[in-house]
Design a protein around this motif. Structure first.
Motif, short mmCIF file in Angstrom:
data_model
loop_
_atom_site.label_atom_id
_atom_site.label_comp_id
_atom_site.label_asym_id
_atom_site.label_seq_id
_atom_site.Cartn_x
_atom_site.Cartn_y
_atom_site.Cartn_z
N PRO A 113 -7.50 5.88 4.46
CA PRO A 113 -8.18 4.66 4.04
C PRO A 113 -8.32 3.67 5.19
N VAL A 114 -9.30 2.79 5.04
CA VAL A 114 -9.51 1.70 5.99
C VAL A 114 -9.58 0.40 5.19
N LEU A 115 -8.78 -0.57 5.59
CA LEU A 115 -8.80 -1.90 4.97
C LEU A 115 -9.24 -2.90 6.03
N THR A 116 -10.35 -3.58 5.77
CA THR A 116 -10.87 -4.57 6.70
C THR A 116 -10.71 -5.95 6.11
N LEU A 117 -9.98 -6.80 6.82
CA LEU A 117 -9.77 -8.19 6.44
C LEU A 117 -10.22 -9.08 7.58
N PRO A 118 -10.39 -10.39 7.36
CA PRO A 118 -10.73 -11.27 8.47
C PRO A 118 -9.70 -11.16 9.59
N GLY A 162 -5.90 4.15 8.26
CA GLY A 162 -5.00 5.24 7.96
C GLY A 162 -5.35 6.50 8.75
N LEU A 163 -4.32 7.19 9.23
CA LEU A 163 -4.48 8.47 9.93
C LEU A 163 -3.59 9.50 9.24
N ASP A 164 -4.19 10.53 8.69
CA ASP A 164 -3.45 11.58 8.00
C ASP A 164 -2.91 12.56 9.04
N VAL A 173 -3.00 1.04 13.22
CA VAL A 173 -3.10 2.39 12.66
C VAL A 173 -1.83 2.70 11.87
N VAL A 174 -2.02 3.32 10.71
CA VAL A 174 -0.90 3.71 9.84
C VAL A 174 -0.85 5.23 9.79
N ALA A 175 0.26 5.82 10.26
CA ALA A 175 0.40 7.28 10.30
C ALA A 175 1.85 7.64 10.00
N HIS A 176 2.05 8.65 9.19
CA HIS A 176 3.43 8.99 8.81
C HIS A 176 4.27 9.40 10.01
N HIS A 177 3.75 10.28 10.83
CA HIS A 177 4.54 10.84 11.93
C HIS A 177 4.43 9.97 13.18
N PRO A 178 5.55 9.60 13.78
CA PRO A 178 5.50 8.79 15.01
C PRO A 178 4.91 9.60 16.16
N MET A 179 3.99 8.98 16.88
CA MET A 179 3.42 9.63 18.06
C MET A 179 4.40 9.62 19.23
#
Length: 250
Positions: free
Chosen positions: A99-104, A110-112, A150-156
């Motif tokens: 998902p992508v959430l755009t706010l001011p 989101g990155l799966d 960016v929101v991703a479960h696994h840490p890069m």
């Protein structure tokens, strides 16, 4: 100042029910602009666990970006894991896993990073395919002029305490893309231990927000504030049913 509440590794099915309402109340106290959940909403990807996760998301006090973790695809239903591993996620949580959430002033993207199988024994380690990386780059480009998180479960990146864990496949390429695009932060989980920001762009790892599977650190969530400088992370931990500021970070 933009505030994001970062939760992770909730693990409904292996969670602490008494903490759910106090956690929601504590998040609401800080009036975040958005809430990021970096995966593992469930323990075994069962319907009843996804139903609990969906109800939890509906009760949260701000818009939510949630991505799946390795526990959110079935481990024992092998046919489903191989051919439609995100079926239950789409049914109960969202039609998309990115998902992508755009706010001011802010874009939460989101990155799966979940993979159904790996070329090594740790199938939980995740990865970023070329296709997902291309979509991420397009989402970042579309968010020009905003702070991008960016929101991703696994840490890069892994902290020194987890150097023995396998990193996601494609992590280096993903980091290079995000660094070049000026991503402000990557919010992750998976390791169940919170960390100080790691590298550039900073990887912020949250502990387990509700699961009883804590690893030496109490259940917690992170309030991340974005302004003109680097992000500021404030970790909150559960002491009994009371949530307090904490200084313990790996």
């Amino acid at each position: 100042m933009i505030r994001v509440a970062h939760l992770s590794d909730i693990h409904f099915g292996a969670h602490q029910p008494d903490l759910v309402a106090p956690l929601i109340e504590d998040i609401a106290r800080f009036a975040p602009d958005a809430i990021a959940i970096s995966g593992d909403l469930t323990q075994h990807a069962r319907d009843i666990e996804f139903e609990a996760a969906a109800a939890f998301i509906a009760a949260l006090p701000a818009p939510v970006v949630a991505v799946p973790g390795n526990h959110d695809i079935p481990a024992r239903a092998v046919f489903e894991r191989m051919f439609d591993p995100r079926r239950r996620w789409r049914r109960f949580i969202s039609a998309t896993t990115e998902p992508v959430l755009t706010l001011p002033g802010l874009a939460l993207i989101g990155l799966d990073t979940v993979r159904r199988a790996q070329p090594h024994p740790d199938w939980s380690a995740g990865g970023v395919s070329r296709g997902r990386l291309a979509r991420l780059a397009a989402h970042i480009e579309a968010a020009a002029g905003r702070i991008v998180v960016v929101v991703a479960h696994h840490p890069m990146r892994h902290p020194p305490t987890a150097m023995n864990r396998a990193r996601p496949l494609g992590a280096s390429a993903a980091l290079a893309t995000m660094r070049g695009a000026g991503v402000a932060a990557i919010l992750s989980g998976h390791l169940h231990r919170p960390t100080e920001p790691l590298g550039t762009p900073p990887v912020l790892i949250c502990g387990s927000s509700l699961s009883h599977r804590v690893r030496g650190v109490p259940n917690g969530w992170t309030l991340v504030e974005f302004g003109n400088g680097p992000p500021h992370a404030r970790y909150r931990t559960a002491e009994g049913l009371v949530w307090r500021d904490a200084t313990v970070l790996a």
